[in-house]
Design a protein around this motif. Structure first.
Motif, mmCIF file in Angstrom:
data_model
loop_
_atom_site.group_PDB
_atom_site.id
_atom_site.type_symbol
_atom_site.label_atom_id
_atom_site.label_comp_id
_atom_site.label_asym_id
_atom_site.label_seq_id
_atom_site.Cartn_x
_atom_site.Cartn_y
_atom_site.Cartn_z
ATOM 1 N N ARG A 88 -23.188 11.824 -20.000
ATOM 2 C CA ARG A 88 -23.507 10.396 -20.150
ATOM 3 C C ARG A 88 -24.707 9.993 -19.297
ATOM 4 O O ARG A 88 -25.573 9.221 -19.718
ATOM 5 C CB ARG A 88 -22.293 9.533 -19.778
ATOM 6 C CG ARG A 88 -21.171 9.553 -20.799
ATOM 7 C CD ARG A 88 -20.020 8.652 -20.387
ATOM 8 N NE ARG A 88 -18.980 8.606 -21.418
ATOM 9 C CZ ARG A 88 -19.003 7.790 -22.462
ATOM 10 N NH1 ARG A 88 -20.008 6.941 -22.609
ATOM 11 N NH2 ARG A 88 -18.034 7.806 -23.344
ATOM 12 N N ASN A 89 -24.771 10.509 -18.083
ATOM 13 C CA ASN A 89 -25.849 10.114 -17.172
ATOM 14 C C ASN A 89 -27.228 10.481 -17.702
ATOM 15 O O ASN A 89 -28.221 9.819 -17.388
ATOM 16 C CB ASN A 89 -25.637 10.756 -15.798
ATOM 17 C CG ASN A 89 -24.441 10.175 -15.074
ATOM 18 O OD1 ASN A 89 -24.250 8.969 -15.038
ATOM 19 N ND2 ASN A 89 -23.611 11.034 -14.508
ATOM 20 N N SER A 90 -27.313 11.526 -18.517
ATOM 21 C CA SER A 90 -28.618 11.952 -19.026
ATOM 22 C C SER A 90 -29.224 10.915 -19.968
ATOM 23 O O SER A 90 -30.440 10.892 -20.173
ATOM 24 C CB SER A 90 -28.493 13.301 -19.749
ATOM 25 O OG SER A 90 -27.663 13.194 -20.895
ATOM 26 N N HIS A 91 -28.396 10.039 -20.534
ATOM 27 C CA HIS A 91 -28.922 9.023 -21.451
ATOM 28 C C HIS A 91 -29.783 7.993 -20.715
ATOM 29 O O HIS A 91 -30.620 7.323 -21.333
ATOM 30 C CB HIS A 91 -27.764 8.325 -22.174
ATOM 31 C CG HIS A 91 -27.954 8.232 -23.663
ATOM 32 N ND1 HIS A 91 -28.412 9.276 -24.418
ATOM 33 C CD2 HIS A 91 -27.770 7.206 -24.535
ATOM 34 C CE1 HIS A 91 -28.489 8.906 -25.695
ATOM 35 N NE2 HIS A 91 -28.119 7.649 -25.780
ATOM 36 N N ALA A 98 -25.445 4.722 -19.919
ATOM 37 C CA ALA A 98 -24.526 5.852 -20.001
ATOM 38 C C ALA A 98 -23.197 5.463 -20.649
ATOM 39 O O ALA A 98 -22.373 6.334 -20.945
ATOM 40 C CB ALA A 98 -24.265 6.410 -18.598
ATOM 41 N N GLY A 99 -23.010 4.160 -20.880
ATOM 42 C CA GLY A 99 -21.765 3.678 -21.480
ATOM 43 C C GLY A 99 -21.803 3.723 -22.995
ATOM 44 O O GLY A 99 -21.941 4.784 -23.592
ATOM 45 N N GLY A 269 -22.314 9.705 -10.907
ATOM 46 C CA GLY A 269 -23.220 8.660 -11.375
ATOM 47 C C GLY A 269 -22.500 7.477 -11.997
ATOM 48 O O GLY A 269 -21.502 6.971 -11.482
ATOM 49 N N ALA A 270 -23.026 7.059 -13.160
ATOM 50 C CA ALA A 270 -22.489 5.881 -13.849
ATOM 51 C C ALA A 270 -21.098 6.110 -14.409
ATOM 52 O O ALA A 270 -20.393 5.146 -14.737
ATOM 53 C CB ALA A 270 -23.441 5.473 -14.975
ATOM 54 N N HIS A 298 -11.903 15.282 -4.297
ATOM 55 C CA HIS A 298 -13.327 15.322 -3.934
ATOM 56 C C HIS A 298 -13.599 14.673 -2.576
ATOM 57 O O HIS A 298 -14.578 13.953 -2.405
ATOM 58 C CB HIS A 298 -14.155 14.636 -5.019
ATOM 59 C CG HIS A 298 -14.069 15.300 -6.354
ATOM 60 N ND1 HIS A 298 -14.461 16.609 -6.566
ATOM 61 C CD2 HIS A 298 -13.614 14.847 -7.564
ATOM 62 C CE1 HIS A 298 -14.276 16.930 -7.833
ATOM 63 N NE2 HIS A 298 -13.752 15.882 -8.462
ATOM 64 N N GLY A 299 -12.715 14.904 -1.638
ATOM 65 C CA GLY A 299 -12.956 14.465 -0.268
ATOM 66 C C GLY A 299 -13.031 12.968 -0.083
ATOM 67 O O GLY A 299 -13.799 12.463 0.744
ATOM 68 N N GLY A 300 -12.253 12.231 -0.884
ATOM 69 C CA GLY A 300 -12.212 10.780 -0.741
ATOM 70 C C GLY A 300 -13.163 10.039 -1.663
ATOM 71 O O GLY A 300 -13.218 8.802 -1.636
ATOM 72 N N ASN A 301 -13.898 10.775 -2.509
ATOM 73 C CA ASN A 301 -14.834 10.165 -3.448
ATOM 74 C C ASN A 301 -14.454 10.516 -4.892
ATOM 75 O O ASN A 301 -13.731 11.479 -5.132
ATOM 76 C CB ASN A 301 -16.259 10.644 -3.172
ATOM 77 C CG ASN A 301 -16.711 10.331 -1.763
ATOM 78 O OD1 ASN A 301 -16.658 9.177 -1.343
ATOM 79 N ND2 ASN A 301 -17.152 11.343 -1.027
ATOM 80 N N LEU A 302 -14.969 9.738 -5.818
ATOM 81 C CA LEU A 302 -14.721 10.049 -7.227
ATOM 82 C C LEU A 302 -15.595 11.196 -7.717
ATOM 83 O O LEU A 302 -15.377 11.728 -8.797
ATOM 84 C CB LEU A 302 -14.968 8.809 -8.095
ATOM 85 C CG LEU A 302 -13.958 7.665 -7.939
ATOM 86 C CD1 LEU A 302 -14.410 6.449 -8.743
ATOM 87 C CD2 LEU A 302 -12.560 8.109 -8.385
ATOM 88 N N ASN A 303 -16.569 11.594 -6.921
ATOM 89 C CA ASN A 303 -17.494 12.642 -7.318
ATOM 90 C C ASN A 303 -17.875 13.496 -6.120
ATOM 91 O O ASN A 303 -17.936 13.032 -4.981
ATOM 92 C CB ASN A 303 -18.759 12.027 -7.930
ATOM 93 C CG ASN A 303 -19.825 13.073 -8.196
ATOM 94 O OD1 ASN A 303 -19.532 14.125 -8.753
ATOM 95 N ND2 ASN A 303 -21.053 12.807 -7.775
#
Length: 357
Positions: A88-91, A98-99, A269-270, A298-303
Motif C-alpha cells: 500500500r505504501n508504494s502507491h 495508500a488507503g 507507514g500508512a 514489534h517492541g511496543g510499536n505497530l511496525n
C-alpha cells in the motif's frame, strides 16, 4: 451517509494522507449532509485504470528478508484490497493514497512484454529467477480482461527464462497450458498465499481475492500437473488467524504443496492508520487486543523496519509461532523438497529461439 459508514467490497475504509503531499483533504459534516440530502455519492467507489509507460520492468530487490533477487509487477495498486498489504505504501510514490486509492486506482504497465523482451535480449543480462508479484498481485481481477500476466508468461516460455509467481487468485488456472510447458524444464514455481482456512476471515481481510475453496483447489490442480506449488501463510495476525497454523499446514500438504512459509503482520507507514481504522470498524470487540499483541511483537510499536526481525517479530508470541511452524514442517513437509529453478537454458534462447551454433 456518515463518516463511519462501511464501504462494502473494499478493505481500506478511508483515504489516508499521502506523506509526500503538502496539502490534505477531508470530508466535513456539512458536505456529507448535503450529499445525503441530494442523494449524491460522496466518492466514486469504482475501479479506475491508469496507463503508465515505464522505461524498465525488472526490479532489483535489495531486501534480505523477501527471498527474491528480481521482481516484476505488471500492475501497481491492487483491487484485492487486503487490509494488511505492505505494498500500500508504494502507491504514495505515484501521488495517491495508500488507503482506498490503492484499491481503486490501478496503474497498468502496457509495455510490460516489450520491456521484458528487451531485458532478455540484452547481452549483459544473465538469467536469474524473476518473481511476478513482488509487490502487487499479477493475477488481480483486471488481469482477467487485460491478460498482461499471460503474455508475460508466454515471453518467459519463449526465452526459456525462469519465473516465480506469487498470487492469491485462482485465475492462475487459466494459464495452466503455459505453466505446464514451463514446468517441463523446471522454469516455473508458484507460491499461493493462503492466510486462513476460514472463508469469513478471508472475506474481511482480503475482500476481492479468490475464495479459500478455490485456492485449495488450485494447489491440488497445480500439484497434479507437476507444477511445483508452495504456500505462504502471510501474514500471521494475533487473535485473527494465529490459531490456524497446524490445520492449515495439514490441509495444504495433503493438497500437494511442497512447502509452507510465513510472515508476521507489521503495520508499516500508512498501513498502521488504515488497519487501525479497519479493525475498529470490523472487529470492535477485539480491536484493542489485536493491536496490543501486534505491538508486543514489534517492541511496543505497530511496525519494526529492521532487517532480520521485521518479518518474524520478537517476543513470546513470535517465538510460539516459529515453534509451531517448525513442528508443522517436520510433521507435514519432511518428505518434500522445493525445486531449484533452471537458469541454464536462457542463454541459448537470447533471441527467442534456439541457437544452432
Amino acid at each position: 451517509m456518515s463518516k463511519n459508514e462501511f464501504i462494502k467490497g473494499r478493505g481500506a475504509q478511508l483515504n489516508v494522507s499521502n506523506k509526500f503531499e503538502a496539502q490534505q483533504h477531508e470530508f466535513w459534516d456539512d458536505f456529507l449532509n448535503y450529499c445525503a440530502a441530494e442523494g449524491d455519492e460522496v466518492q466514486n467507489n469504482n475501479t479506475v485504470l491508469i496507463d503508465t509507460f515505464s522505461k524498465t520492468i525488472v526490479n532489483k530487490v535489495t531486501s534480505p528478508d523477501v527471498g527474491m533477487e528480481y521482481s516484476l509487477n505488471p500492475y501497481q495498486g491492487c483491487e484485492h484490497g487486503c487490509i494488511y498489504c505492505y505494498a500500500r505504501n508504494s502507491h504514495e510514490y505515484w501521488g495517491y493514497s495508500a488507503g482506498l486509492d490503492f484499491e481503486r486506482k490501478i496503474l497498468v504497465k502496457r509495455k510490460a512484454v516489450e520491456l521484458l523482451e528487451k531485458k532478455f535480449r540484452s547481452r549483459k543480462w544473465e538469467a536469474k529467477p524473476i518473481i511476478l508479484s513482488g509487490n502487487t498481485d499479477c493475477y488481480q481481477p483486471i488481469e482477467k480482461k487485460l491478460k498482461i500476466t499471460r503474455q508475460l508468461l508466454e515471453t518467459f516460455l519463449k526465452y526459456k527464462h525462469p519465473v516465480g509467481i506469487i498470487t492469491k487468485n485462482a485465475l492462475l488456472q487459466r494459464d495452466m497450458d503455459i505453466l505446464r510447458e514451463l514446468a517441463e524444464d523446471d522454469l516455473v514455481s508458484v507460491t499461493l498465499s493462503v492466510t486462513s482456512l476460514s472463508e469469513e476471515t478471508r472475506r474481511i481481510l482480503e475482500p476481492r481475492t479468490a475464495s479459500i475453496k478455490k485456492r485449495l483447489e488450485t494447489i491440488e490442480i497445480l500439484s497434479r500437473a507437476n507444477i511445483p506449488v508452495n504456500v505462504m501463510m502471510a501474514p500471521i495476525i494475533p487473535a485473527i488467524n494465529s490459531h490456524e497454523i497446524m490445520p492449515l499446514a495439514k490441509e495444504i500438504s495433503e493438497r500437494g504443496a511442497l512447502s509452507l512459509g510465513y510472515t508476521i503482520v507489521r503495520l508499516n507507514g500508512a498501513i498502521a492508520e488504515i488497519f487501525t481504522d479497519w479493525i475498529k470498524k470490523t472487529m470492535p470487540d477485539r480491536a484493542d487486543k489485536v493491536l496490543n499483541q501486534i505491538k508486543n511483537i514489534h517492541g511496543g510499536n505497530l511496525n519494526d523496519s529492521r532487517f532480520g526481525t521485521r518479518m518474524k517479530g520478537e517476543g513470546e508470541f513470535a517465538s510460539q509461532v516459529a515453534q509451531q511452524f517448525k513442528l508443522a514442517r517436520k510433521k507435514y513437509f519432511s518428505d518434500k523438497e522445493r525445486i531449484k529453478l533452471n537458469c541454464k537454458l536462457h542463454e541459448s534462447f537470447k533471441d527467442g529461439q534456439m541457437k544452432l551454433f
